[in-house]
Design a protein around this motif. Sequence first.
Motif, PDB file in Angstrom:
ATOM      1  N   PHE A 135       0.822  -1.207   0.000  1.00 53.33           N
ATOM      2  CA  PHE A 135       0.000   0.000   0.000  1.00 53.33           C
ATOM      3  C   PHE A 135       0.858   1.259   0.000  1.00 53.33           C
ATOM      4  O   PHE A 135       0.657   2.169  -0.806  1.00 53.33           O
ATOM      5  N   MET A 185      -7.682   7.102  -5.263  1.00 51.73           N
ATOM      6  CA  MET A 185      -7.700   6.398  -3.982  1.00 51.73           C
ATOM      7  C   MET A 185      -9.058   6.482  -3.298  1.00 51.73           C
ATOM      8  O   MET A 185      -9.366   5.663  -2.427  1.00 51.73           O
ATOM      9  N   GLN A 242     -11.476   3.478  -2.664  1.00 49.73           N
ATOM     10  CA  GLN A 242     -11.233   2.463  -1.638  1.00 49.73           C
ATOM     11  C   GLN A 242     -12.471   2.070  -0.843  1.00 49.73           C
ATOM     12  O   GLN A 242     -12.704   0.879  -0.620  1.00 49.73           O
ATOM     13  N   ALA A 246      -5.384   1.535  -3.579  1.00 46.91           N
ATOM     14  CA  ALA A 246      -6.746   1.495  -3.046  1.00 46.91           C
ATOM     15  C   ALA A 246      -7.204   0.056  -2.803  1.00 46.91           C
ATOM     16  O   ALA A 246      -7.837  -0.247  -1.785  1.00 46.91           O
ATOM     17  N   LEU A 247      -6.869  -0.845  -3.719  1.00 47.21           N
ATOM     18  CA  LEU A 247      -7.237  -2.254  -3.555  1.00 47.21           C
ATOM     19  C   LEU A 247      -6.509  -2.887  -2.369  1.00 47.21           C
ATOM     20  O   LEU A 247      -7.100  -3.645  -1.597  1.00 47.21           O
ATOM     21  N   CYS A 248      -5.222  -2.584  -2.226  1.00 49.34           N
ATOM     22  CA  CYS A 248      -4.460  -3.129  -1.101  1.00 49.34           C
ATOM     23  C   CYS A 248      -5.038  -2.664   0.230  1.00 49.34           C
ATOM     24  O   CYS A 248      -5.204  -3.447   1.169  1.00 49.34           O
ATOM     25  N   MET A 249      -5.334  -1.383   0.318  1.00 48.08           N
ATOM     26  CA  MET A 249      -5.890  -0.843   1.559  1.00 48.08           C
ATOM     27  C   MET A 249      -7.240  -1.477   1.869  1.00 48.08           C
ATOM     28  O   MET A 249      -7.528  -1.840   3.018  1.00 48.08           O
ATOM     29  N   ALA A 250      -8.083  -1.634   0.852  1.00 47.59           N
ATOM     30  CA  ALA A 250      -9.404  -2.221   1.055  1.00 47.59           C
ATOM     31  C   ALA A 250      -9.300  -3.666   1.532  1.00 47.59           C
ATOM     32  O   ALA A 250      -9.980  -4.085   2.478  1.00 47.59           O
ATOM     33  N   SER A 300     -13.418   2.420   6.418  1.00 49.12           N
ATOM     34  CA  SER A 300     -12.977   2.759   5.062  1.00 49.12           C
ATOM     35  C   SER A 300     -13.370   4.186   4.677  1.00 49.12           C
ATOM     36  O   SER A 300     -12.612   4.880   3.998  1.00 49.12           O
TER      37      SER A 300
END
Length: 319
Positions: free
Chosen positions: A78, A98, A101, A155-159, A241
């Motif tokens: 991330f 971002m 997310q 954004a995908l990693c954080m989600a 989120s």
Amino acid sequence: MTSRQHIRTAALTGLAPAVWGSTYLVTTELLPPDRPLLATTLRALPGGLVLLALGRKLPTGVWWWRAPVLGVLNIGAFNFLLFLAAYRLPGGIAAMIMSAQPMFVVILAAMFLGDRIAARHALACAMGAGGVALLVLRGTASLDTFGVLAAVGGALCMALGITLTKRWGRPAGVGLLTFTGWQLTAGGLVLLPFWLTLEDLPDGLTGSNVIGFAHLITLGAVLSYIVWFRGIERLPAVAVSFLGLGSPVVATLLGYFVKDERLSALQLVGMAVILVAVVLGQRPPPARGPAPADAMTAAPGPARRDLREPHPTTAGDTT
């Protein structure tokens, strides 16, 4: 959790993305240029090692692989993608991308946590993205393909990191500082060989560089991630989120106060829309069914336990 407790917890958790909103300014004004791997590694690893030394407890059982997975998603991948996007895109474009997310978390929470996709959360996602667009987009902004892909990946990693942290929880007998140290260390160690292989050391560090790195290690990593993981334990994943939408607001305000950038009426409208989206996002999603088999027990606090793991039998593993 009462409404008042939820508000207090959400306000404290929101401090983390507020601090992260300074990343764009710190990256462009204080750090050595074109060193995303250096910045990411030094942001995570020193603080993680300090927390490990204080906690003096290493992962056991399934946490030997879970901790690195969370460390890569929440910290390593991330932050690298965030820095890469910050270097290659205008801060507004990166923030806009971002802002997707929360939408990813809504979908992942339905898949992994049994939450239903509520209409108010879909509306909040649209309002959040629209508010960020009003806040940060400019007609003259240019796009960089790798920067856009980095922002989407971040954004995908954080989600996914939020969702899996909520699903797996924190093992019994492990304090929040130690749990944070596991992830910071894992994320930093994963990045270390890439940094040493792909990037050169800067010729020297200026006083501004030192201040920038000190900010990233203390406020930007150790303190903010402790607050962030505490919030994930106590709040619904979707609610957490939406708090991330505070980052572009802080980034814009810092540009106004520090860099003398203009603040238009549309940007003020964007801030108001983002605030409404965050408030909408705090309402818990309707449950779809029984909690997953490996989810945490409902009661908040450091003693919560992963139900798939056997009850600790040694004195060192008891709460």
